[in-house]
Design a protein around this motif. Structure first.
Motif, PDB file in Angstrom:
ATOM      1  N   LEU B  34       0.818  -1.198   0.000  1.00 47.82           N
ATOM      2  CA  LEU B  34       0.000   0.000   0.000  1.00 47.82           C
ATOM      3  C   LEU B  34       0.863   1.263   0.000  1.00 47.82           C
ATOM      4  O   LEU B  34       1.945   1.300   0.599  1.00 47.82           O
ATOM      5  N   PHE B  35       0.366   2.266  -0.682  1.00 49.67           N
ATOM      6  CA  PHE B  35       1.096   3.523  -0.879  1.00 49.67           C
ATOM      7  C   PHE B  35       0.171   4.708  -0.604  1.00 49.67           C
ATOM      8  O   PHE B  35      -1.037   4.629  -0.837  1.00 49.67           O
ATOM      9  N   TRP B  36       0.764   5.805  -0.169  1.00 49.51           N
ATOM     10  CA  TRP B  36       0.102   7.100  -0.177  1.00 49.51           C
ATOM     11  C   TRP B  36       0.964   8.058  -0.998  1.00 49.51           C
ATOM     12  O   TRP B  36       2.163   8.198  -0.748  1.00 49.51           O
ATOM     13  N   SER B  84      -0.001  23.948   4.942  1.00 53.27           N
ATOM     14  CA  SER B  84       0.770  23.392   3.833  1.00 53.27           C
ATOM     15  C   SER B  84       0.406  21.944   3.519  1.00 53.27           C
ATOM     16  O   SER B  84       0.873  21.392   2.516  1.00 53.27           O
ATOM     17  N   ASP B  85      -0.405  21.322   4.354  1.00 53.07           N
ATOM     18  CA  ASP B  85      -0.858  19.948   4.079  1.00 53.07           C
ATOM     19  C   ASP B  85      -1.995  19.919   3.068  1.00 53.07           C
ATOM     20  O   ASP B  85      -2.385  18.842   2.606  1.00 53.07           O
ATOM     21  N   SER B  86      -2.546  21.059   2.748  1.00 52.62           N
ATOM     22  CA  SER B  86      -3.622  21.119   1.760  1.00 52.62           C
ATOM     23  C   SER B  86      -3.120  20.571   0.432  1.00 52.62           C
ATOM     24  O   SER B  86      -2.144  21.085  -0.144  1.00 52.62           O
ATOM     25  N   ALA B  87      -3.774  19.526  -0.040  1.00 52.91           N
ATOM     26  CA  ALA B  87      -3.318  18.826  -1.242  1.00 52.91           C
ATOM     27  C   ALA B  87      -4.309  17.723  -1.572  1.00 52.91           C
ATOM     28  O   ALA B  87      -5.261  17.482  -0.827  1.00 52.91           O
ATOM     29  N   LEU B  88      -4.038  17.042  -2.669  1.00 49.85           N
ATOM     30  CA  LEU B  88      -4.797  15.858  -3.072  1.00 49.85           C
ATOM     31  C   LEU B  88      -3.980  14.630  -2.675  1.00 49.85           C
ATOM     32  O   LEU B  88      -2.783  14.557  -2.982  1.00 49.85           O
ATOM     33  N   TYR B  89      -4.621  13.698  -1.994  1.00 47.86           N
ATOM     34  CA  TYR B  89      -3.933  12.511  -1.493  1.00 47.86           C
ATOM     35  C   TYR B  89      -4.514  11.266  -2.151  1.00 47.86           C
ATOM     36  O   TYR B  89      -5.731  11.065  -2.158  1.00 47.86           O
ATOM     37  N   TYR B  90      -3.613  10.445  -2.676  1.00 47.75           N
ATOM     38  CA  TYR B  90      -4.018   9.206  -3.329  1.00 47.75           C
ATOM     39  C   TYR B  90      -3.488   8.006  -2.548  1.00 47.75           C
ATOM     40  O   TYR B  90      -2.315   7.949  -2.190  1.00 47.75           O
ATOM     41  N   CYS B  91      -4.356   7.033  -2.360  1.00 43.22           N
ATOM     42  CA  CYS B  91      -3.952   5.731  -1.847  1.00 43.22           C
ATOM     43  C   CYS B  91      -3.817   4.794  -3.042  1.00 43.22           C
ATOM     44  O   CYS B  91      -4.586   4.896  -4.005  1.00 43.22           O
ATOM     45  N   ALA B  92      -2.829   3.917  -3.003  1.00 38.93           N
ATOM     46  CA  ALA B  92      -2.603   3.006  -4.129  1.00 38.93           C
ATOM     47  C   ALA B  92      -2.216   1.627  -3.619  1.00 38.93           C
ATOM     48  O   ALA B  92      -1.696   1.477  -2.508  1.00 38.93           O
ATOM     49  N   LEU B  93      -2.451   0.631  -4.470  1.00 36.82           N
ATOM     50  CA  LEU B  93      -2.273  -0.784  -4.105  1.00 36.82           C
ATOM     51  C   LEU B  93      -1.497  -1.512  -5.186  1.00 36.82           C
ATOM     52  O   LEU B  93      -1.738  -1.314  -6.372  1.00 36.82           O
ATOM     53  N   SER B  94      -0.553  -2.365  -4.760  1.00 34.50           N
ATOM     54  CA  SER B  94       0.049  -3.308  -5.700  1.00 34.50           C
ATOM     55  C   SER B  94       0.316  -4.609  -4.944  1.00 34.50           C
ATOM     56  O   SER B  94      -0.108  -4.761  -3.802  1.00 34.50           O
ATOM     57  N   ASP B  95       1.019  -5.514  -5.598  1.00 40.41           N
ATOM     58  CA  ASP B  95       1.294  -6.821  -5.004  1.00 40.41           C
ATOM     59  C   ASP B  95       2.755  -6.886  -4.568  1.00 40.41           C
ATOM     60  O   ASP B  95       3.651  -6.712  -5.393  1.00 40.41           O
ATOM     61  N   ALA B  96       2.990  -7.136  -3.307  1.00 44.04           N
ATOM     62  CA  ALA B  96       4.359  -7.186  -2.789  1.00 44.04           C
ATOM     63  C   ALA B  96       5.140  -8.359  -3.363  1.00 44.04           C
ATOM     64  O   ALA B  96       6.371  -8.332  -3.408  1.00 44.04           O
ATOM     65  N   ASN B  97       4.457  -9.395  -3.820  1.00 41.67           N
ATOM     66  CA  ASN B  97       5.166 -10.573  -4.338  1.00 41.67           C
ATOM     67  C   ASN B  97       5.600 -10.390  -5.783  1.00 41.67           C
ATOM     68  O   ASN B  97       6.731 -10.716  -6.152  1.00 41.67           O
TER      69      ASN B  97
END
Lengths: 113, 114
Positions: B34-36, B84-97
């Protein structure tokens, strides 16, 4: 840090015309990606590549082609542009593999009239 | 198929209050990664933090997140919001394997006001 550049930065095209968006990266990353960004949809993957000569379909490939002639360059081609392809397009590169951090270019704003 | 859900399109907070942006996912992967990513106005997205370790807190630049496989969640938190935290935040998913490509959520716009 990876350097990813895109050209053009802004483009106005006519419906039915051909549009080519270019991306160049200088960090020798194997993987490159093309996304479009739309409010309410986030970042959606169009095409990606594992290296020179390779192109793969992402989640929304219809209406788009891609070309990876070299390690550094990855192009997105709209053969017959439509107004629905008006968007912001981001190119990204990464080393590939688990936990790959993607480095994004500055984006291209495309308006199809 | 795999998917990432960010339920809030817009979060408006007063400066100094805690931040929590929600991210849940669905996946066939036994080891999700998982990523932000954060995207400030007129900039491109950049990685904020990432994790594949269950129940371990990951921190970067004042933000933190913990991957909870039991609830398929990876919420982003910060103790005190800054303008300064005002922004667009994306969560993302991939496969660790296998390192498959990352799939992004629809994004949450964080707006911090004085």
């Amino acid at each position: 840090e990876a350097a990813v550049t895109q050209s053009p930065r802004n483009k106005v095209a006519v419906t039915g015309g051909k549009v080519t968006l270019s991306c160049n990266q200088t960090n020798n990353h194997n993987n490159m990606y093309w996304y479009r960004q739309d409010t309410g949809h986030g970042l959606r993957l169009i095409h990606y590549s594992y290296g020179a000569g390779s192109t793969e379909k992402g989640d929304i490939p219809d209406g788009y082609k891609a070309s990876r002639p070299s390690q550094e360059n990855f192009s997105l081609i709209l053969e017959l542009a439509t107004p629905s392809q008006t968007s912001v397009y981001f190119c990204a590169s990464g080393t590939g593999g688990a936990g790959d951090t993607q480095y994004f270019g500055p984006g291209t704003r495309l308006l199809v009239l | 198929g795999d998917s990432v859900t960010q339920t809030e399109g817009l979060v408006t907070l007063t400066e100094g209050l805690p931040v929590m942006l929600n991210c849940t996912y669905q996946t066939i992967y036994s080891n999700p990664f998982l990523f932000w990513y954060v995207q400030h106005l007129n900039e491109s997205p950049r990685l904020l933090l990432k994790s594949f370790t269950d129940n371990k807190r990951t921190e970067h630049q004042g933000f933190h997140a913990t991957l909870h496989k039991s609830s398929s969640s990876f919420h982003l938190q910060k103790s005190s919001a800054q303008l300064s935290d005002s922004a667009l935040y994306y969560c993302a998913l991939s496969d660790a394997n296998s390192g498959t490509y990352q799939r992004f959520g629809t994004g949450t716009k964080l707006q911090v006001v004085p």
